[in-house]
Motif scaffolding. Sequence first.
Motif, PDB file in Angstrom:
ATOM      1  N   LYS A 211     -11.921   6.929  -8.231  1.00 15.63           N
ATOM      2  CA  LYS A 211     -12.517   5.750  -8.853  1.00 15.63           C
ATOM      3  C   LYS A 211     -13.019   6.029 -10.261  1.00 15.63           C
ATOM      4  O   LYS A 211     -12.847   5.212 -11.172  1.00 15.63           O
ATOM      5  CB  LYS A 211     -13.651   5.214  -7.978  1.00 15.63           C
ATOM      6  CG  LYS A 211     -14.338   3.974  -8.530  1.00 15.63           C
ATOM      7  CD  LYS A 211     -15.106   3.213  -7.451  1.00 15.63           C
ATOM      8  CE  LYS A 211     -14.169   2.417  -6.563  1.00 15.63           C
ATOM      9  NZ  LYS A 211     -14.878   1.417  -5.725  1.00 15.63           N
ATOM     10  N   VAL A 212     -13.643   7.164 -10.463  1.00 13.72           N
ATOM     11  CA  VAL A 212     -14.275   7.472 -11.749  1.00 13.72           C
ATOM     12  C   VAL A 212     -13.360   8.313 -12.633  1.00 13.72           C
ATOM     13  O   VAL A 212     -13.318   8.121 -13.853  1.00 13.72           O
ATOM     14  CB  VAL A 212     -15.616   8.199 -11.522  1.00 13.72           C
ATOM     15  CG1 VAL A 212     -16.285   8.537 -12.840  1.00 13.72           C
ATOM     16  CG2 VAL A 212     -16.545   7.335 -10.670  1.00 13.72           C
ATOM     17  N   GLY A 213     -12.639   9.251 -12.009  1.00 15.39           N
ATOM     18  CA  GLY A 213     -11.696  10.081 -12.756  1.00 15.39           C
ATOM     19  C   GLY A 213     -12.352  10.842 -13.886  1.00 15.39           C
ATOM     20  O   GLY A 213     -13.453  11.363 -13.768  1.00 15.39           O
ATOM     21  N   SER A 214     -11.676  10.895 -15.036  1.00 14.76           N
ATOM     22  CA  SER A 214     -12.178  11.658 -16.171  1.00 14.76           C
ATOM     23  C   SER A 214     -13.220  10.899 -16.969  1.00 14.76           C
ATOM     24  O   SER A 214     -13.511  11.259 -18.118  1.00 14.76           O
ATOM     25  CB  SER A 214     -11.009  12.067 -17.086  1.00 14.76           C
ATOM     26  OG  SER A 214     -10.348  10.924 -17.591  1.00 14.76           O
ATOM     27  N   ASN A 215     -13.795   9.867 -16.377  1.00 17.39           N
ATOM     28  CA  ASN A 215     -14.944   9.207 -17.013  1.00 17.39           C
ATOM     29  C   ASN A 215     -16.253   9.913 -16.678  1.00 17.39           C
ATOM     30  O   ASN A 215     -17.320   9.479 -17.119  1.00 17.39           O
ATOM     31  CB  ASN A 215     -15.030   7.738 -16.585  1.00 17.39           C
ATOM     32  CG  ASN A 215     -13.964   6.899 -17.249  1.00 17.39           C
ATOM     33  OD1 ASN A 215     -13.622   7.109 -18.403  1.00 17.39           O
ATOM     34  ND2 ASN A 215     -13.420   5.949 -16.505  1.00 17.39           N
TER      35      ASN A 215
END
Length: 326
Positions: A211-215
């Motif tokens: 959902k968030v990944g590389s954020n």
Amino acid sequence: MTQKSNYDPSQAGVQMTLSAIAYADENGDYAATKTAIENELAKSQYATGGNWKLVWGPGITDKNLMYVAQNQLNPDRYSLAIRGTDFDFFSNIKEDFWVSQVKYPYATSVGSALMVSNGALFGLQNLQKAIDPSLGQTLEDYLKMLVTNSSVNLVVTGHSLGGCLASLALIWLYDTIPTWSINANNMQLSGYTFAAPTAGNSDFANYFDAKVGSNCFRVVNPLDVVPHAWAGLSTLITKHIPTNVPLLIDPIIIGAAFYLKFKGWIYQQLDTEIHLREVQIPSSVDYLDQVEDQHDANSYLYLLGAPQTDLSPPSPLSKYDKNITL
């Protein structure tokens, strides 16, 4: 240090500074703590440059603290900084060591086995109840107000326990903002966590990463013990973190790892890990002193190449650094 595609070292220095400022006058009363945070934000010698202003909080519930600061040069940019452990507060210590697992309650997928530590969820729910006394608003109330008429870029950050809670707060916002009856596109979310212990199991980690990944970037000093709790305890011994584990401590680590496995409380760290470089402290220095020195907020700032804060003594890592040029 290891680089990820969207990772910004200068942004990491700013966010680590904001995380460190969350410790300002941590044992004072509310007014003193708020004033101390404001004074620290005003210091131009920090990576924050004196360009950040306290706009919500601090919100404090059962000794969990967070605040929101706004970048005065780029008014659409905000940071939510969450304080780490204060060992003067039993509730903080409980959150660190309450390692039994409970279902993560905000997942948008049905029937998932997303498990997080009881302590981390307890801390998050404390933060959700926290109110800015002057505004009379919870964090959720304040963020809803912000995005009603404008776009907001919010970075969630924290050091140590604060980093663990920051990851939970970030995924909670990802999961719940779409239910807030606002234009969810007005809120851009990202995260920088530092020295964070593990929040949950592999299903939770995979859910978060998808959902968030590389954020969100999990910044780690490889010689810091805390990010190995509660995933990777055995590596403290096999990789000599931060140095050879004393014989008296070795069985405690082995016993804790066995107990977690026996109870079925298996943890997995989040992805997008950023490894800072290593500065080895000589083995002649006491093991527990090394543990503290490698984990210290100013040590993280030192390894990031950012100015250290006045909130604690300068990091001792500079005394042992064989590569002063970062």
